[in-house]
Scaffold this motif. Structure first.
Motif, PDB file in Angstrom:
ATOM      1  N   LEU A  79       0.802  -1.221   0.000  1.00  0.00           N
ATOM      2  CA  LEU A  79       0.000   0.000   0.000  1.00  0.00           C
ATOM      3  C   LEU A  79       0.838   1.275   0.000  1.00  0.00           C
ATOM      4  O   LEU A  79       0.282   2.370  -0.106  1.00  0.00           O
ATOM      5  CB  LEU A  79      -0.928   0.009   1.220  1.00  0.00           C
ATOM      6  CG  LEU A  79      -1.972  -1.109   1.272  1.00  0.00           C
ATOM      7  CD1 LEU A  79      -2.715  -1.077   2.601  1.00  0.00           C
ATOM      8  CD2 LEU A  79      -2.950  -1.000   0.107  1.00  0.00           C
ATOM      9  N   GLY A  80       2.155   1.141   0.124  1.00  0.00           N
ATOM     10  CA  GLY A  80       3.004   2.316   0.191  1.00  0.00           C
ATOM     11  C   GLY A  80       3.015   2.968   1.556  1.00  0.00           C
ATOM     12  O   GLY A  80       3.315   4.162   1.679  1.00  0.00           O
ATOM     13  N   ALA A  81       2.700   2.198   2.594  1.00  0.00           N
ATOM     14  CA  ALA A  81       2.637   2.728   3.961  1.00  0.00           C
ATOM     15  C   ALA A  81       4.037   2.796   4.575  1.00  0.00           C
ATOM     16  O   ALA A  81       4.994   2.214   4.055  1.00  0.00           O
ATOM     17  CB  ALA A  81       1.732   1.856   4.824  1.00  0.00           C
ATOM     18  N   ARG A 212       0.695   7.305   0.943  1.00  0.00           N
ATOM     19  CA  ARG A 212       1.400   8.534   1.334  1.00  0.00           C
ATOM     20  C   ARG A 212       1.231   9.631   0.295  1.00  0.00           C
ATOM     21  O   ARG A 212       1.259  10.818   0.632  1.00  0.00           O
ATOM     22  CB  ARG A 212       2.872   8.234   1.580  1.00  0.00           C
ATOM     23  CG  ARG A 212       3.147   7.562   2.917  1.00  0.00           C
ATOM     24  CD  ARG A 212       4.605   7.235   3.115  1.00  0.00           C
ATOM     25  NE  ARG A 212       5.024   6.123   2.275  1.00  0.00           N
ATOM     26  CZ  ARG A 212       6.244   5.596   2.273  1.00  0.00           C
ATOM     27  NH1 ARG A 212       7.184   6.119   3.069  1.00  0.00           N
ATOM     28  NH2 ARG A 212       6.549   4.577   1.496  1.00  0.00           N
ATOM     29  N   ALA A 213       1.048   9.257  -0.960  1.00  0.00           N
ATOM     30  CA  ALA A 213       0.878  10.253  -2.016  1.00  0.00           C
ATOM     31  C   ALA A 213      -0.547  10.800  -2.076  1.00  0.00           C
ATOM     32  O   ALA A 213      -0.773  11.869  -2.645  1.00  0.00           O
ATOM     33  CB  ALA A 213       1.255   9.656  -3.367  1.00  0.00           C
ATOM     34  N   TRP A 235      -5.620   0.737   6.102  1.00  0.00           N
ATOM     35  CA  TRP A 235      -4.461   1.560   6.435  1.00  0.00           C
ATOM     36  C   TRP A 235      -4.935   2.838   7.121  1.00  0.00           C
ATOM     37  O   TRP A 235      -5.940   3.437   6.714  1.00  0.00           O
ATOM     38  CB  TRP A 235      -3.675   1.937   5.181  1.00  0.00           C
ATOM     39  CG  TRP A 235      -2.665   3.019   5.431  1.00  0.00           C
ATOM     40  CD1 TRP A 235      -1.403   2.861   5.927  1.00  0.00           C
ATOM     41  CD2 TRP A 235      -2.839   4.433   5.242  1.00  0.00           C
ATOM     42  NE1 TRP A 235      -0.781   4.079   6.046  1.00  0.00           N
ATOM     43  CE2 TRP A 235      -1.639   5.058   5.636  1.00  0.00           C
ATOM     44  CE3 TRP A 235      -3.896   5.226   4.787  1.00  0.00           C
ATOM     45  CZ2 TRP A 235      -1.469   6.450   5.574  1.00  0.00           C
ATOM     46  CZ3 TRP A 235      -3.734   6.602   4.730  1.00  0.00           C
ATOM     47  CH2 TRP A 235      -2.533   7.198   5.127  1.00  0.00           C
ATOM     48  N   GLY A 236      -4.206   3.238   8.162  1.00  0.00           N
ATOM     49  CA  GLY A 236      -4.458   4.522   8.792  1.00  0.00           C
ATOM     50  C   GLY A 236      -3.140   5.183   9.137  1.00  0.00           C
ATOM     51  O   GLY A 236      -2.179   4.497   9.517  1.00  0.00           O
ATOM     52  N   ARG A 294       9.131  -2.802  -3.836  1.00  0.00           N
ATOM     53  CA  ARG A 294       8.068  -1.873  -4.218  1.00  0.00           C
ATOM     54  C   ARG A 294       8.133  -1.577  -5.720  1.00  0.00           C
ATOM     55  O   ARG A 294       7.095  -1.473  -6.379  1.00  0.00           O
ATOM     56  CB  ARG A 294       8.192  -0.593  -3.397  1.00  0.00           C
ATOM     57  CG  ARG A 294       7.193   0.494  -3.730  1.00  0.00           C
ATOM     58  CD  ARG A 294       5.795   0.203  -3.244  1.00  0.00           C
ATOM     59  NE  ARG A 294       4.926   1.352  -3.486  1.00  0.00           N
ATOM     60  CZ  ARG A 294       3.625   1.354  -3.320  1.00  0.00           C
ATOM     61  NH1 ARG A 294       3.007   0.275  -2.893  1.00  0.00           N
ATOM     62  NH2 ARG A 294       2.920   2.432  -3.566  1.00  0.00           N
ATOM     63  N   THR A 295       9.327  -1.464  -6.263  1.00  0.00           N
ATOM     64  CA  THR A 295       9.479  -1.237  -7.702  1.00  0.00           C
ATOM     65  C   THR A 295       8.921  -2.406  -8.487  1.00  0.00           C
ATOM     66  O   THR A 295       8.264  -2.225  -9.524  1.00  0.00           O
ATOM     67  CB  THR A 295      10.961  -1.020  -8.059  1.00  0.00           C
ATOM     68  OG1 THR A 295      11.438   0.149  -7.376  1.00  0.00           O
ATOM     69  CG2 THR A 295      11.152  -0.832  -9.559  1.00  0.00           C
ATOM     70  N   ARG A 296       9.157  -3.620  -7.999  1.00  0.00           N
ATOM     71  CA  ARG A 296       8.618  -4.790  -8.679  1.00  0.00           C
ATOM     72  C   ARG A 296       7.092  -4.785  -8.659  1.00  0.00           C
ATOM     73  O   ARG A 296       6.438  -5.112  -9.659  1.00  0.00           O
ATOM     74  CB  ARG A 296       9.134  -6.066  -8.021  1.00  0.00           C
ATOM     75  CG  ARG A 296      10.614  -6.352  -8.270  1.00  0.00           C
ATOM     76  CD  ARG A 296      11.056  -7.532  -7.446  1.00  0.00           C
ATOM     77  NE  ARG A 296      12.451  -7.879  -7.690  1.00  0.00           N
ATOM     78  CZ  ARG A 296      13.164  -8.708  -6.948  1.00  0.00           C
ATOM     79  NH1 ARG A 296      12.599  -9.277  -5.885  1.00  0.00           N
ATOM     80  NH2 ARG A 296      14.418  -8.970  -7.234  1.00  0.00           N
ATOM     81  N   ILE A 297       6.515  -4.426  -7.531  1.00  0.00           N
ATOM     82  CA  ILE A 297       5.057  -4.367  -7.432  1.00  0.00           C
ATOM     83  C   ILE A 297       4.510  -3.310  -8.388  1.00  0.00           C
ATOM     84  O   ILE A 297       3.533  -3.553  -9.111  1.00  0.00           O
ATOM     85  CB  ILE A 297       4.628  -4.088  -5.984  1.00  0.00           C
ATOM     86  CG1 ILE A 297       4.985  -5.278  -5.084  1.00  0.00           C
ATOM     87  CG2 ILE A 297       3.136  -3.789  -5.906  1.00  0.00           C
ATOM     88  CD1 ILE A 297       4.821  -5.009  -3.606  1.00  0.00           C
ATOM     89  N   ALA A 298       5.140  -2.140  -8.410  1.00  0.00           N
ATOM     90  CA  ALA A 298       4.709  -1.062  -9.312  1.00  0.00           C
ATOM     91  C   ALA A 298       4.816  -1.503 -10.766  1.00  0.00           C
ATOM     92  O   ALA A 298       3.937  -1.206 -11.598  1.00  0.00           O
ATOM     93  CB  ALA A 298       5.541   0.194  -9.070  1.00  0.00           C
ATOM     94  N   THR A 299       5.884  -2.220 -11.094  1.00  0.00           N
ATOM     95  CA  THR A 299       6.066  -2.721 -12.454  1.00  0.00           C
ATOM     96  C   THR A 299       4.975  -3.713 -12.819  1.00  0.00           C
ATOM     97  O   THR A 299       4.437  -3.702 -13.938  1.00  0.00           O
ATOM     98  CB  THR A 299       7.447  -3.377 -12.606  1.00  0.00           C
ATOM     99  OG1 THR A 299       8.457  -2.418 -12.306  1.00  0.00           O
ATOM    100  CG2 THR A 299       7.649  -3.901 -14.018  1.00  0.00           C
ATOM    101  N   ALA A 300       4.624  -4.587 -11.881  1.00  0.00           N
ATOM    102  CA  ALA A 300       3.551  -5.554 -12.126  1.00  0.00           C
ATOM    103  C   ALA A 300       2.246  -4.844 -12.451  1.00  0.00           C
ATOM    104  O   ALA A 300       1.504  -5.258 -13.370  1.00  0.00           O
ATOM    105  CB  ALA A 300       3.372  -6.464 -10.912  1.00  0.00           C
ATOM    106  N   TYR A 301       1.943  -3.800 -11.718  1.00  0.00           N
ATOM    107  CA  TYR A 301       0.720  -3.045 -11.980  1.00  0.00           C
ATOM    108  C   TYR A 301       0.768  -2.370 -13.340  1.00  0.00           C
ATOM    109  O   TYR A 301      -0.224  -2.375 -14.083  1.00  0.00           O
ATOM    110  CB  TYR A 301       0.486  -2.006 -10.882  1.00  0.00           C
ATOM    111  CG  TYR A 301      -0.315  -2.535  -9.724  1.00  0.00           C
ATOM    112  CD1 TYR A 301      -1.685  -2.767  -9.846  1.00  0.00           C
ATOM    113  CD2 TYR A 301       0.286  -2.817  -8.515  1.00  0.00           C
ATOM    114  CE1 TYR A 301      -2.425  -3.252  -8.786  1.00  0.00           C
ATOM    115  CE2 TYR A 301      -0.448  -3.307  -7.440  1.00  0.00           C
ATOM    116  CZ  TYR A 301      -1.808  -3.520  -7.583  1.00  0.00           C
ATOM    117  OH  TYR A 301      -2.547  -4.011  -6.530  1.00  0.00           O
TER     118      TYR A 301
END
Length: 417
Positions: A79-81, A212-213, A235-236, A294-301
């Motif tokens: 989630l980028g938390a 966070r963004a 997430w909170g 995280r880069t791998r997850i972003a790439t998958a998306y």
């Protein structure tokens, strides 16, 4: 790169199952996706070799503690938390929202206002209506634009007052597929002094989430909508979570997220959740040499979006050519990035239930009805007992399946009229 659709499909055993020799086409995905074998194996492995409660000195309990911590850390990464302390895991998004609404609204005063958009799934409506009734809060409704299919900032601006305490905001609609500009809308609400609670259940299977963004305070999603086990994630922001009053048992730790997680967790599903995040990482490895998770997850998306969006346009354009079919949502192919691949239709003379039943007989799995998008259905004046036929793609669907769906809908409405 060419999307590795054959490699992706090979990971999902359910895709190979046939009913009476007939292949299944799973486009019921907005209600829940199929799972990779690795997720089912992780659940099974925990139950067969590590099953125990948490907090003990013996090996299976130590392993349970490790799995629990890892699941929260993996969810935070996904989630980028900032950390796993910001992720509350529970039964479902709806259950978590009902539970957390009491803590979030505990300090609100009678007459304080909650804004709820008309795009919401009932999971982000019912909890706020209930707590508003309990505490004498005022609910103000924020409509969506019928031309853009999203919540427009000027419409939110017209509702914000010095009494606004919370904005309940949909990220992507489970009826129209439209994606709201959450960062802009969150900033407006925050400037007015309100908290922002985002429902990202329909976005998370298709777009990278970066809490966070976004600038919101809370964001909820469901693992079983993005190839995982039946769990809800919430997430909170840690500073906000620490200030909330926890409704918990006396023996429960006061640490976050423990104090918001009721009862004994489903440890086997937590093992499956980590395997789900690993699925995205493994897919991303096919598109990047980076060792950053995280880069791998972003790439998958990004790979999945590049694959899904042309399929979505093919589905929409094909359905739009069928006489009598209406599509509820963005149809402009140039705006496909502003929607997820959830396409809802109605026909002028064939009921959604009849279309859905006939598609099921052809091995095409779809949902019909309001699908708990109760407020959007009411806003669009849809008959609630019938609603729409909802077709939702995932990254394991194929062009051939999309063409089969279009052809099937055409045959059904032609033969039924």
């Amino acid at each position: 790169m060419t999307f590795p659709i054959s490699d992706v499909r090979a990971q999902f055993p359910a895709l190979a199952i046939r009913d009476n020799g007939q292949s299944r086409i799973y486009v019921d995905n907005p209600a829940g996706t199929q799972v990779p074998a690795s997720v089912a194996e992780a659940v099974s492995q925990y139950m067969l070799s590590s099953s125990a409660n948490a907090g003990g000195h013996f090996s299976t309990s130590v392993e349970t503690d490790r799995i629990t911590l890892k699941a929260h850390d993996d969810a935070a990464l996904f989630l980028g938390a900032t950390s796993g302390r910001e992720v509350v895991i529970g039964q479902s998004m709806t259950a978590l929202t009902f539970h957390m609404s009491r803590s979030i609204c505990r300090s609100f005063q009678p007459g304080d206002e909650i804004i709820i958009t008309r795009m919401e799934h009932e999971g982000n409506v019912g909890p706020w209506l209930t707590i508003a009734e309990d505490m004498g809060l005022v609910v103000r409704w924020l409509d969506f634009d019928r031309e853009t299919w999203v919540v427009e900032p000027e419409d939110l601006s017209a509702l914000l007052t010095d009494k606004t305490r919370l904005l309940a905001l949909n990220y992507a609609s489970n009826l129209t597929g439209s994606i709201n500009d959450v960062a802009t809308l969150s900033a407006m609400a925050k400037d007015a002094g309100a908290l922002v609670f985002v429902d990202a259940v329909q976005l998370a299977p298709h777009h990278l989430v970066d809490v966070r963004a976004l600038g919101c305070d809370f964001l909820a999603c469901s693992a079983y909508k993005f190839f995982g086990p039946h769990l809800g994630l919430l997430w909170g922001r840690e500073d906000v979570l620490r200030e909330l009053y926890p409704y918990k048992g006396r023996c429960v730790s006061d640490d976050t997220p423990d104090r918001f997680e009721l009862g004994t967790p489903q440890f086997e599903l937590l093992a499956g959740l980590s395997a789900t995040i690993a699925y995205f990482e493994d897919l991303g490895r096919m598109g990047t040499a980076s060792e950053d998770r995280r880069t791998r997850i972003a790439t998958a998306y990004q790979m999945s979006r590049d694959y899904e969006e042309p399929l979505t346009n093919t589905l929409i354009s094909g359905l739009a050519e069928i006489p009598g079919v209406s599509i509820y949502g963005i149809t402009n192919p140039n705006r496909v990035k502003h929607r997820v691949p959830t396409v809802s239709i109605r026909h002028t003379s064939v009921r959604p239930t009849d279309i859905a039943r006939a598609l099921a007989e052809a091995g095409i799995h779809v949902w019909h009805g309001h699908n708990y998008a109760y407020e959007p259905a009411r806003a669009l004046a849809l008959p609630l007992d019938e609603g729409v036929v909802r077709i939702g793609l995932a990254n394991y669907n194929t062009k051939e399946e999309v063409e089969s769906i279009i052809g099937a809908v055409l045959r059904i409405v032609t033969q039924t009229k």
